[in-house]
Design an enzyme around this catalytic site. Structure first.
Site, mmCIF file in Angstrom:
data_model
loop_
_atom_site.group_PDB
_atom_site.id
_atom_site.type_symbol
_atom_site.label_atom_id
_atom_site.label_comp_id
_atom_site.label_asym_id
_atom_site.label_seq_id
_atom_site.Cartn_x
_atom_site.Cartn_y
_atom_site.Cartn_z
ATOM 1 N N ARG A 34 0.815 -1.230 0.000
ATOM 2 C CA ARG A 34 0.000 0.000 0.000
ATOM 3 C C ARG A 34 0.841 1.269 0.000
ATOM 4 N NH1 ARG A 34 -5.602 -0.373 1.823
ATOM 5 N NH2 ARG A 34 -6.353 -2.154 0.635
ATOM 6 N N ARG A 38 -3.766 6.630 0.691
ATOM 7 C CA ARG A 38 -4.303 7.856 1.309
ATOM 8 C C ARG A 38 -3.350 8.613 2.218
ATOM 9 N NH1 ARG A 38 -9.508 4.543 2.977
ATOM 10 N NH2 ARG A 38 -7.785 3.101 3.131
ATOM 11 N N ARG A 47 -7.089 10.984 -6.467
ATOM 12 C CA ARG A 47 -8.283 10.192 -6.138
ATOM 13 C C ARG A 47 -9.541 11.066 -6.209
ATOM 14 N NH1 ARG A 47 -12.279 7.758 -4.282
ATOM 15 N NH2 ARG A 47 -12.269 6.292 -2.542
ATOM 16 N N ASP A 84 -6.726 -3.334 -7.742
ATOM 17 C CA ASP A 84 -7.258 -3.931 -6.519
ATOM 18 C C ASP A 84 -7.538 -5.411 -6.752
ATOM 19 O OD1 ASP A 84 -8.261 -2.788 -3.741
ATOM 20 O OD2 ASP A 84 -9.537 -4.479 -4.286
ATOM 21 N N TYR A 160 -14.681 -12.115 0.082
ATOM 22 C CA TYR A 160 -15.449 -10.900 -0.259
ATOM 23 C C TYR A 160 -16.638 -11.246 -1.144
ATOM 24 C CZ TYR A 160 -11.663 -8.167 1.755
ATOM 25 O OH TYR A 160 -10.753 -7.622 2.633
HETATM 26 O O1 CP3 Z 1 -0.010 0.460 -3.218
HETATM 27 C C1 CP3 Z 1 -0.431 -0.707 -3.340
HETATM 28 O O2 CP3 Z 1 -0.245 -1.611 -2.491
HETATM 29 C C2 CP3 Z 1 -1.122 -1.105 -4.639
HETATM 30 C C3 CP3 Z 1 -2.526 -1.088 -4.709
HETATM 31 C C4 CP3 Z 1 -3.394 -1.988 -3.857
HETATM 32 C C5 CP3 Z 1 -4.625 -1.562 -3.298
HETATM 33 N N1 CP3 Z 1 -5.251 -2.639 -2.742
HETATM 34 C C6 CP3 Z 1 -5.117 -0.189 -3.373
HETATM 35 C C7 CP3 Z 1 -6.229 0.221 -2.489
HETATM 36 C C8 CP3 Z 1 -3.263 -3.348 -3.538
HETATM 37 C C9 CP3 Z 1 -2.115 -4.295 -3.822
HETATM 38 C C10 CP3 Z 1 -4.456 -3.746 -2.853
HETATM 39 C C11 CP3 Z 1 -4.715 -5.120 -2.390
HETATM 40 C C12 CP3 Z 1 -5.951 -5.389 -1.647
HETATM 41 N N2 CP3 Z 1 -7.192 -4.883 -1.869
HETATM 42 C C13 CP3 Z 1 -6.052 -6.358 -0.617
HETATM 43 C C14 CP3 Z 1 -4.925 -7.242 -0.135
HETATM 44 C C15 CP3 Z 1 -3.982 -6.541 0.758
HETATM 45 C C16 CP3 Z 1 -4.509 -6.183 2.110
HETATM 46 O O3 CP3 Z 1 -4.597 -4.960 2.383
HETATM 47 O O4 CP3 Z 1 -4.829 -7.087 2.902
HETATM 48 C C17 CP3 Z 1 -7.377 -6.365 -0.175
HETATM 49 C C18 CP3 Z 1 -7.947 -7.219 0.941
HETATM 50 C C19 CP3 Z 1 -8.099 -5.437 -0.969
HETATM 51 C C20 CP3 Z 1 -9.550 -5.108 -0.921
HETATM 52 C C21 CP3 Z 1 -9.787 -3.736 -0.509
HETATM 53 N N3 CP3 Z 1 -9.470 -2.626 -1.267
HETATM 54 C C22 CP3 Z 1 -10.383 -3.273 0.702
HETATM 55 C C23 CP3 Z 1 -10.865 -4.174 1.821
HETATM 56 C C24 CP3 Z 1 -10.394 -1.895 0.641
HETATM 57 C C25 CP3 Z 1 -11.017 -0.954 1.644
HETATM 58 C C26 CP3 Z 1 -10.182 -0.788 2.842
HETATM 59 C C27 CP3 Z 1 -9.459 0.520 2.801
HETATM 60 O O5 CP3 Z 1 -8.259 0.546 3.120
HETATM 61 O O6 CP3 Z 1 -10.119 1.531 2.486
HETATM 62 C C28 CP3 Z 1 -9.789 -1.485 -0.571
HETATM 63 C C29 CP3 Z 1 -9.582 -0.104 -1.043
HETATM 64 C C30 CP3 Z 1 -8.207 0.284 -1.473
HETATM 65 N N4 CP3 Z 1 -7.389 -0.472 -2.244
HETATM 66 C C31 CP3 Z 1 -7.566 1.532 -1.187
HETATM 67 C C32 CP3 Z 1 -6.325 1.502 -1.836
HETATM 68 C C33 CP3 Z 1 -5.292 2.600 -1.897
HETATM 69 C C34 CP3 Z 1 -8.167 2.699 -0.408
HETATM 70 C C35 CP3 Z 1 -9.221 3.274 -1.281
HETATM 71 C C36 CP3 Z 1 -9.427 4.761 -1.289
HETATM 72 O O7 CP3 Z 1 -8.635 5.509 -1.906
HETATM 73 O O8 CP3 Z 1 -10.459 5.167 -0.738
#
Ligand code: CP3
Length: 356
Positions: A34, A38, A47, A84, A160
């Protein structure tokens, strides 16, 4: 004699890839899960322009931009494609939305009938969009920066799809796996096939290595872990190795605990990503010197920063850095992380005097 040689000058153009040749690099290569997100003001600005979270994922110019932001700031050894894990269900026709401040929402798959309706028919356009982001990135990234493609592991993505949202115990998916293992197996098969197509597109577009995120691997008892974590991951890895034998694969079985060693040995992954709770000396001594270990600073120590972080960084590098190793966190960066702490961490990992 040490099990592996330590070198300052790796053979490969992208430094991080040399660890997969069995080299322990000093200083170790570093990237953070990540790393785009944010905690960076420039991410929040892009974003806001994109609209929804998936609109950002499906806009190659903007997705490439947010991938590059942390590389420009911190010079990590690898960029991770901005996308994602839930792009895969979306591509399979199970529409995904992200509710501001709450996370992902899907209409839950109730039974085998719903699973049988999933189809890759509409996936090409979505996967092509993500591949376009990868293509742009390979052009825009510095030659020495490795590009990581990724997908979610079938088990984690299924939690999910069946739960319809995140949950702390994955009860919906665990329940279906017991109630109707045949339907659950069918879902695993669809997800392996879809993930292969997704990853294959990323590699063809220029991804140098791959990570498979199994964020909820920790919620299953042993026999279920074998069946729904190890077996589908092994199938996914085997097919990717058949197509692209030279592309390294990192598995990240978060929460797997004592199963982590078997995961690393049995799935065919080249590297195992360790979560924060994984005891480092145990994982290292249980694996062959060739298996790359990645991890595992607590993301909350990155928030705290300072001397406590420094002590733990030193411990991790001392324990793992003598063998092939990639420095990372034990899970993703959290939104309230100060960017200055990330800069300090990278500097620390690269500081030759760290180990005194
Ligand atoms: O920088 C990176 O790592 C690359 C991009 C990336 C994202 N998600 C961006 C993201 C990667 C590799 C993921 C993987 C991901 N997505 C996982 C596995 C890793 C982990 O964190 O356990 C999972 C479970 C998801 C599913 C997911 N995506 C959830 C549950 C959420 C909401 C939770 C949150 O943090 O808001 C997301 C959203 C998400 N994916 C965000 C980002 C930067 C935040 C979204 C936003 O900008 O509002």
């Amino acid at each position: 004699m040490p099990a592996t040689k330590t070198t300052l000058k790796p053979k490969r153009a992208r430094r991080l890839l040399s660890v997969f040749d069995g080299e322990a690099l000093s200083p170790p290569p570093v990237w953070l899960m990540r790393q785009a997100g944010r905690y960076l003001p420039e991410y929040r600005a892009t974003r806001a322009k994109a609209g929804g979270f998936l609109d950002l994922c499906y806009n190659p110019a903007m997705a490439a931009e947010v991938t590059l932001q942390p590389i420009r700031r911190f010079g990590f050894d690898a960029a991770i494609l901005f996308s994602d894990i839930l792009v895969v269900p979306d591509a399979l026709g199970q529409k995904v939305s992200f509710v501001e401040g709450e996370g992902p929402r899907l209409v839950p798959l109730a039974d085998g009938i719903a699973i049988a309706k999933l189809s890759l028919a509409g996936a090409d356009k979505i996967f092509a969009t993500v591949a376009e982001t990868v293509q742009r990135l390979r052009q825009d990234l510095p030659a020495e920066t490795a590009l990581i493609g990724f997908c979610g592991a079938p088990w984690t993505v299924a939690t999910y799809m069946i739960g319809g949202q995140g949950s702390s115990d994955q009860a919906a998916a665990r329940g279906m796996a017991y109630r109707d293992p045949a339907a659950f197996q069918a879902l695993m098969d669809v997800l392996v096939a879809a993930s292969v197509t997704y990853l294959d597109g990323q590699v063809r577009a220029g991804a140098d290595l791959l990570q498979i995120f199994d964020s909820w691997a920790g919620s299953l008892p042993e026999d279920q872990f074998d069946r729904w974590v190890i077996a589908p991951t092994k199938a996914l890895v085997a097919e990717m190795k058949r197509r692209h034998p030279d592309v390294p694969i990192i598995g990240f079985p978060r929460g797997a605990g004592v199963h982590g060693v078997r995961f690393a040995r049995e799935t065919g992954v080249d590297a195992v990503g360790c979560d924060t709770a994984m005891p480092l000396s145990q994982i290292r001594s249980s694996l062959s010197g060739k298996t790359v270990v990645q991890g595992n600073l607590d993301p909350l120590l990155l928030v705290a920063g300072g001397e406590r972080m420094r002590t733990q960084v030193r411990r991790i590098v001392e324990t793992l850095g003598v063998n092939p190793f990639i420095f990372n966190l034990g899970h993703g960066i959290v939104p309230h992380t100060p960017p200055e702490h990330v800069a300090a961490l990278v500097e620390m990992v690269r500081d030759k005097s760290l180990l005194g």
